[in-house]
Design a protein around this motif. Structure first.
Motif, short mmCIF file in Angstrom:
data_model
loop_
_atom_site.label_atom_id
_atom_site.label_comp_id
_atom_site.label_asym_id
_atom_site.label_seq_id
_atom_site.Cartn_x
_atom_site.Cartn_y
_atom_site.Cartn_z
N ARG A 26 0.80 -1.22 0.00
CA ARG A 26 0.00 0.00 0.00
C ARG A 26 0.84 1.28 0.00
N LEU A 27 2.15 1.14 0.10
CA LEU A 27 3.02 2.30 0.26
C LEU A 27 3.43 2.91 -1.08
N GLU A 28 3.38 4.22 -1.12
CA GLU A 28 3.89 4.96 -2.27
C GLU A 28 5.38 4.65 -2.42
N GLY A 29 5.80 4.38 -3.63
CA GLY A 29 7.20 4.06 -3.90
C GLY A 29 7.50 2.57 -3.91
N LYS A 171 -4.02 0.85 11.45
CA LYS A 171 -2.89 1.54 12.08
C LYS A 171 -2.05 2.23 11.02
N LEU A 172 -1.81 1.55 9.91
CA LEU A 172 -1.05 2.13 8.81
C LEU A 172 -1.74 3.39 8.28
N ARG A 173 -3.05 3.31 8.07
CA ARG A 173 -3.81 4.48 7.58
C ARG A 173 -3.77 5.62 8.58
N THR A 174 -3.84 5.31 9.85
CA THR A 174 -3.85 6.34 10.90
C THR A 174 -2.49 7.02 11.02
N LEU A 175 -1.42 6.23 11.06
CA LEU A 175 -0.09 6.79 11.31
C LEU A 175 0.64 7.26 10.05
N LYS A 179 1.93 8.44 3.34
CA LYS A 179 2.84 7.54 2.63
C LYS A 179 2.11 6.50 1.80
N LEU A 180 0.77 6.53 1.82
CA LEU A 180 0.00 5.53 1.10
C LEU A 180 -0.21 5.93 -0.35
#
Length: 187
Positions: A26-29, A171-175, A179-180
């Motif tokens: 899900r991360l950009e890059g 948690k990834l979306r919140t923090l 970067k997504l």
């Protein structure tokens, strides 16, 4: 799109590879995430062998990424934020050396960055326990069977995905919302 020659590879193990894959894709890059096996003693292991814990392999992911968009340190930050690096050979109910926390480095610089990051986390007392993440040189990586690839994407309604992976993604979306990737796949 970046030329392939400018991309780098990271090998991380943070418990079940379904979870780790779902986070990093899900991360950009990040261009590709492949679930597989690394750090063990036999060639071309199969899932049924890995599950015994006797091959020495960890369930891990091979992440192909653009270092101009997300750095190795950025990957480490998300890695440590989305699994428990203080439990030896365990992530939640997944128990065995195949579920260990590990960073398999390709270069001395990656090893140095990983060691420095772990030291910073411990100095800041980010976790309640001692970090037990293994640092080992990267060796062969064996892609897991096809049904393990993109597991979360194809099995979101499975209880394991809902109970274990969904909270990690929340948690990834919140923090790390900034970067997504800007796609509906990022949720």
């Amino acid at each position: 799109m970046k030329e392939e020659s400018n991309l780098r590879t990271a090998l991380l193990a943070g418990g079940c590879f379904w979870c780790t894959e779902a986070v990093f894709e899900r991360l950009e890059g990040v261009h590709e995430v492949v679930s597989g096996y690394t750090g063990g003693s036999i060639k071309n292991p199969a899932y049924r062998e890995i599950c015994t814990g006797r091959t020495g392999h960890a369930e891990g992911v091979k992440i192909t990424y653009d270092p101009d968009v997300i750095s190795f340190r950025g990957l480490l930050e998300i890695f440590f934020a989305t699994h428990d690096p203080t439990t030896l050979n365990r992530q939640g109910n997944d128990i065995g050396s195949q579920y260990r926390s590990a960073i398999f480095y390709h270069t001395e610089e990656e090893r140095r960055q990983a060691r420095s990051f772990i030291e910073m986390l411990e100095e800041e007392r980010i976790f309640n326990g001692k970090i037990v993440t293994e640092l080992s040189p990267a060796g062969p990586f064996y892609p897991a069977e096809d049904f393990h690839q993109d597991y979360y994407k194809h099995n979101r309604s499975q209880p394991y995905c809902q109970v274990i992976i969904d909270p990690k993604l929340e948690k990834l979306r919140t923090l790390y919302k900034s970067k997504l990737k800007n796609t509906t796949n990022a949720v």
